[in-house]
Design a protein around this motif. Structure first.
Motif, mmCIF file in Angstrom:
data_model
loop_
_atom_site.group_PDB
_atom_site.id
_atom_site.type_symbol
_atom_site.label_atom_id
_atom_site.label_comp_id
_atom_site.label_asym_id
_atom_site.label_seq_id
_atom_site.Cartn_x
_atom_site.Cartn_y
_atom_site.Cartn_z
ATOM 1 N N VAL A 1 0.841 -1.200 0.000
ATOM 2 C CA VAL A 1 0.000 0.000 0.000
ATOM 3 C C VAL A 1 0.877 1.251 0.000
ATOM 4 N N ALA A 2 1.920 1.251 0.845
ATOM 5 C CA ALA A 2 2.814 2.407 0.895
ATOM 6 C C ALA A 2 3.515 2.604 -0.447
ATOM 7 N N LEU A 3 3.897 1.514 -1.086
ATOM 8 C CA LEU A 3 4.580 1.623 -2.378
ATOM 9 C C LEU A 3 3.624 2.101 -3.471
ATOM 10 N N ALA A 4 2.372 1.670 -3.405
ATOM 11 C CA ALA A 4 1.389 2.127 -4.388
ATOM 12 C C ALA A 4 1.148 3.624 -4.271
ATOM 13 N N LYS A 5 1.072 4.135 -3.053
ATOM 14 C CA LYS A 5 0.888 5.579 -2.859
ATOM 15 C C LYS A 5 2.085 6.352 -3.403
ATOM 16 N N LYS A 6 3.260 5.722 -3.383
ATOM 17 C CA LYS A 6 4.460 6.411 -3.840
ATOM 18 C C LYS A 6 4.634 6.344 -5.360
ATOM 19 N N LEU A 7 4.287 5.202 -5.961
ATOM 20 C CA LEU A 7 4.638 4.975 -7.359
ATOM 21 C C LEU A 7 3.455 5.042 -8.324
ATOM 22 N N SER A 8 2.222 4.933 -7.834
ATOM 23 C CA SER A 8 1.085 4.807 -8.738
ATOM 24 C C SER A 8 0.868 6.080 -9.559
ATOM 25 N N PRO A 9 0.898 5.995 -10.897
ATOM 26 C CA PRO A 9 0.576 7.169 -11.728
ATOM 27 C C PRO A 9 -0.864 7.625 -11.532
ATOM 28 N N GLU A 10 -1.760 6.699 -11.241
ATOM 29 C CA GLU A 10 -3.156 7.061 -10.990
ATOM 30 C C GLU A 10 -3.267 7.985 -9.784
ATOM 31 N N MET A 11 -2.497 7.680 -8.744
ATOM 32 C CA MET A 11 -2.510 8.516 -7.544
ATOM 33 C C MET A 11 -1.885 9.876 -7.851
ATOM 34 N N ALA B 1 -1.842 11.432 -10.705
ATOM 35 C CA ALA B 1 -2.787 12.219 -11.512
ATOM 36 C C ALA B 1 -3.888 12.814 -10.640
ATOM 37 N N ALA B 2 -4.386 12.036 -9.680
ATOM 38 C CA ALA B 2 -5.447 12.536 -8.808
ATOM 39 C C ALA B 2 -4.961 13.703 -7.959
ATOM 40 N N VAL B 3 -3.744 13.600 -7.447
ATOM 41 C CA VAL B 3 -3.192 14.672 -6.625
ATOM 42 C C VAL B 3 -2.996 15.940 -7.455
#
Length: 411
Positions: A37-47, A49-51
């Motif tokens: 989960v921590a890695l997804a928050k760091k690396l996800s392009p979807e996240m 884009a949302a930010v």
């Protein structure tokens, strides 16, 4: 305004974290639910884009609620063959009064707040999907281990039968059955390994890594809270669900926009001044004051009706989402409770007898009182129960992740 600036700071930190992600993070993460989960928050392009979308909305607040730019004028009067008779140098400024600029800023702030909540909703949805994918990956790895364990036992049994064949009462038919069972076990191992690779690729994609990136062995299912009440989760969802918070912000934006249309009947003021420079005679000045005349009442009435409809639509969407949210929370909660009851039944009433049955069948087979078919049936029955239990645990993790998504965060 502190909240509105948060997305920009978050975006900068996110970009920095993506740029500075170490090779260890990208290649060999520690495979727990918390780490992925921590890695997804760091690396996800979807996240990311949302930010950045939320930051874009927050930046538009700075462009709202300001007075129009002033107008500087340069005019030449009495222009003829002898030159310019007068030069006028002036400036004009339109003032939007009656609180119009404050209301415009209020609309922009409400829209930015809604964008921030939508960004948070995307993050929570991503976390729920990552947790579900991790549960599937963990179960797939466990299924591979179970299949390999069964294959090892069947291979050992086949070897024993081959050694006994011709020297004892072991018949050729038993050897053939064992060979077929060993082939089935080997095929099951291959299929389970393929499923494990598939779940790893799915989890990598959600994290934001290459699908072929290696993943370490999972460290088991994360522990979940067992003492949850439906009313408690529903109350938490009403207070913290980001989609519901976004509709609240949209209602505030529509209401503020309606107030702004009410002020369209009030005029805007324009003030100006000119410095008149003459070739002959004294220089002088001119002052000007003007205002708009709101004569297009039909258009303004239509704008008010449209704004009122927008307020009603936003309120209806908010109420519809609240009702739907209560229903979805109840649905997920009841399914979670049902899955947990099934897990307890499997663990307490099916798994122990199945294990005892295998021990009895093995002892009986060694003593010659249990047939090969009965032994293989007990092995298959235990494996089926263990795989069914894994499926139930995946569903438990998935339903719990759904509840967290609806509640707006960890329970």
């Amino acid at each position: 305004m502190q909240r509105l600036r948060l997305p920009l700071v978050a975006a900068l930190l996110l970009n920095l974290s993506i740029a500075s992600a170490s090779a260890t993070d990208r290649d060999l993460p520690s495979v727990t639910a918390e780490s992925v989960v921590a890695l997804a928050k760091k690396l996800s392009p979807e996240m990311a884009a949302a930010v950045l979308d939320a930051d874009s909305a927050s930046q538009r607040v700075g462009a709202a609620g300001v007075q129009p730019d002033p107008v500087v004028t340069l005019q030449a009067w009495d222009v003829n063959s002898r030159g310019v008779g007068q030069r006028w140098i002036g400036a004009q400024q339109t003032f939007r009064l009656w609180g119009k600029t404050d209301l415009e800023r209020g609309v922009a702030e409400a829209d930015a707040d809604a964008a921030w909540h939508r960004s948070h909703a995307i993050e929570i949805d991503l976390v729920a999907r990552v947790k579900t994918a991790f549960a599937q990956y963990n179960a797939a790895q466990r299924a591979v281990a179970l299949s390999k364990s069964l294959k090892q036992r069947v291979d050992q049994l086949l070897e024993l039968l081959r050694l006994r064949y011709g020297a004892s009462s072991v018949e050729q038919e038993d050897v053939i059955k064992a060979e077929l069972e060993a082939a089935n076990a080997a095929a099951d191992v291959a299929r389970r390994e393929g499923e494990a690779k598939s779940t790893a690729a799915r989890l990598n994609a959600l994290i934001g890594r290459d699908a072929r990136s290696p993943l370490g062995a999972p460290k088991g299912f994360p522990s979940l809270k067992t003492k949850l009440t439906l009313a408690g989760v529903q109350d938490l969802a009403r207070a913290s669900n980001p989609q519901l918070a976004a509709t609240h912000a949209q209602v505030r934006s529509a209401t503020t926009a309606k107030k702004l249309t009410d002020l369209n009947y009030y005029p805007d003021i324009t003030a100006g001044a000119n410095f008149v420079q003459r070739q002959t005679g004294e220089n002088s000045g001119m002052f000007m004051l003007g205002f708009t005349v709101p004569l297009q009442y039909e258009a303004k009435d239509a704008e008010q009706r449209a704004a009122s409809a927008s307020v009603g639509a936003a309120q209806a969407r908010n109420e519809a989402l609240r009702i739907r949210l209560d229903g979805e929370v109840a649905e997920a909660w009841f399914r979670l409770e049902a899955v947990r009851k099934a897990i307890r039944i499997f663990e307490q009433r099916q798994l122990p007898p199945a294990k005892l049955s295998i021990e009895t069948a093995r002892s009986g087979f060694d003593a010659g009182t249990t047939s090969l078919a009965a032994l293989l049936d007990s092995e298959r029955r235990l494996r089926a129960i263990e795989l069914e239990l894994l499926g139930l645990k995946i569903e438990e993790q998935s339903r719990y992740a759904d509840l967290e998504r609806l509640a707006g965060g960890s329970l």
